[in-house]
Design an enzyme around this catalytic site. Structure first.
Site, short mmCIF file in Angstrom:
data_model
loop_
_atom_site.label_atom_id
_atom_site.label_comp_id
_atom_site.label_asym_id
_atom_site.label_seq_id
_atom_site.Cartn_x
_atom_site.Cartn_y
_atom_site.Cartn_z
N GLU A 1 0.85 -1.09 0.04
CA GLU A 1 0.08 -0.08 0.05
C GLU A 1 1.07 1.16 0.02
O GLU A 1 1.67 1.51 0.96
CB GLU A 1 -0.93 0.00 1.22
CG GLU A 1 -1.46 1.16 1.48
CD GLU A 1 -2.51 1.25 2.96
OE1 GLU A 1 -2.77 0.22 3.17
OE2 GLU A 1 -2.58 2.39 3.23
N ARG B 1 1.57 10.15 1.02
CA ARG B 1 1.77 10.98 1.88
C ARG B 1 3.50 11.93 1.37
O ARG B 1 3.83 12.66 2.21
CB ARG B 1 2.34 10.56 3.39
CG ARG B 1 1.06 9.73 3.86
CD ARG B 1 1.38 8.90 5.03
NE ARG B 1 0.42 8.00 5.30
CZ ARG B 1 0.29 7.31 6.46
NH1 ARG B 1 1.21 7.24 7.01
NH2 ARG B 1 -0.81 6.55 6.54
N LYS C 1 -10.82 -0.86 6.80
CA LYS C 1 -9.35 -0.77 7.34
C LYS C 1 -9.99 -0.39 8.99
O LYS C 1 -10.81 0.32 8.90
CB LYS C 1 -8.58 0.16 6.87
CG LYS C 1 -7.54 0.71 7.68
CD LYS C 1 -6.62 1.41 6.79
CE LYS C 1 -5.57 2.19 7.49
NZ LYS C 1 -4.25 2.69 6.66
C1 3PG Z 1 -1.41 3.77 8.28
O1 3PG Z 1 -1.62 4.64 7.80
O2 3PG Z 1 -1.88 2.76 7.86
C2 3PG Z 1 -0.29 3.58 9.37
O3 3PG Z 1 0.41 4.64 9.21
C3 3PG Z 1 0.28 2.34 9.62
O4 3PG Z 1 0.40 2.48 10.88
P1 3PG Z 1 1.74 1.89 11.46
O5 3PG Z 1 2.70 2.79 11.01
O6 3PG Z 1 1.56 2.01 12.96
O7 3PG Z 1 2.17 0.44 11.04
#
Ligand code: 3PG
Length: 268
Positions: free
Chosen positions: A41, A45, A129
């Protein structure tokens, strides 16, 4: 949508990627593939997200490729044009969800409350999600949500790591888990793809939790069971994901191995 969800569920882990330099996209995708997680994914960003998606889609098509942090219909279109096959968002934006559904693009929007989930159900979604999973209460929170929303599947993301992953994945309402722990931006920026590959392998093996729980040679022989020299029983946290993993490795899982009957059973 259904086909996509099935593929995600068989892989079980969705690496959430923040990429600063699109040059790193292809070696990163290869590291995921070699590490046993053919999924990514790529989040919007950074300004390089669309270019990274494009390169991965072209050069490493074995990757099940999604775009994350999609905050507008325009961004969803950009992601699809770049080669993404599914869309993820951190929250539930009805405009983005409707746009994707109208275009026939699979989307798993972020939900964090019962009200979000009801909106998702209203629009016909089968999986969302769950973000941010750990701060919201982790598995206990998902179990509470699964009470009233019996058909919904969840992709917990946020605060998941190689250790707590196992708890989530054993729960049958968890479709897959997302996270960035194996694709830390520092590792990507440093070009440390070997480490990323190792972390992916570790995550996958941890999730599957494969172990030989029983090896029985003599019993079958005593039974005079022709064609069967014995039984190898493999325990795993997720039999259908383990089977899919073996198949991805090019090992067609046959319940027969050198005259032994192989059984995959659920770990307690
Ligand atoms: C996301 O947007 O899915 C998160 O940033 C992922 O979460 P994590 O960095 O805590 O794994």
């Amino acid at each position: 949508m259904e086909a996509l969800l099935e593929k995600l569920s068989k892989i079980g882990i969705i690496p959430v990627i923040r990429i600063d330099d699109a040059e790193k996209a292809v070696p990163l995708a290869r590291a995921l593939l070699e590490g046993g997680i053919p999924c990514a994914e790529v989040t919007f960003r950074t300004p390089q997200a669309a270019e990274a998606l494009k390169r991965i889609a072209q050069e490493v098509p074995q990757i099940l490729l999604g775009a994350g942090t999609v905050l507008s219909p325009e961004q969803a279109d950009q992601a699809i044009a770049a080669g993404a096959s599914f869309i993820v968002s951190p929250g539930f934006n009805p405009r983005v969800v409707r746009h994707c559904l109208d275009r026939g693009i699979p989307i798993t929007p972020g939900c964090s409350t019962p009200s979000d989930i009801e909106q998702a159900l209203e629009l016909g979604l089968e999986a969302v999600k769950l973000f941010p999973a750990e701060p919201l209460g982790g598995l206990e929170y998902i179990k509470a949500l699964a009470g009233p929303y019996t058909t919904m599947k969840f992709i917990p993301t946020g605060g998941i790591n190689a250790q707590n992953l196992v708890n989530y994945i054993k729960f049958d309402k968890v479709l897959a888990c997302g996270g960035s722990w194996m694709v830390n931006p520092e590792l990507i920026n440093a070009g440390n793809f070997e480490k990323i590959k190792t972390l992916c392998q570790e995550a996958m093996l941890n999730m599957l939790g494969l172990k030989v729980v029983h090896l029985d040679i003599t019993e079958a022989a005593k039974e005079g069971n022709q064609g069967t020299r014995g039984y190898i029983t493999l325990g795993t946290n997720s039999p259908f994901r383990a089977r899919a993993y073996f198949e991805r490795m090019g090992l067609e899982f046959k319940e027969e191995f050198n005259g032994f009957t192989v059984r995959l059973i659920q770990n307690p």
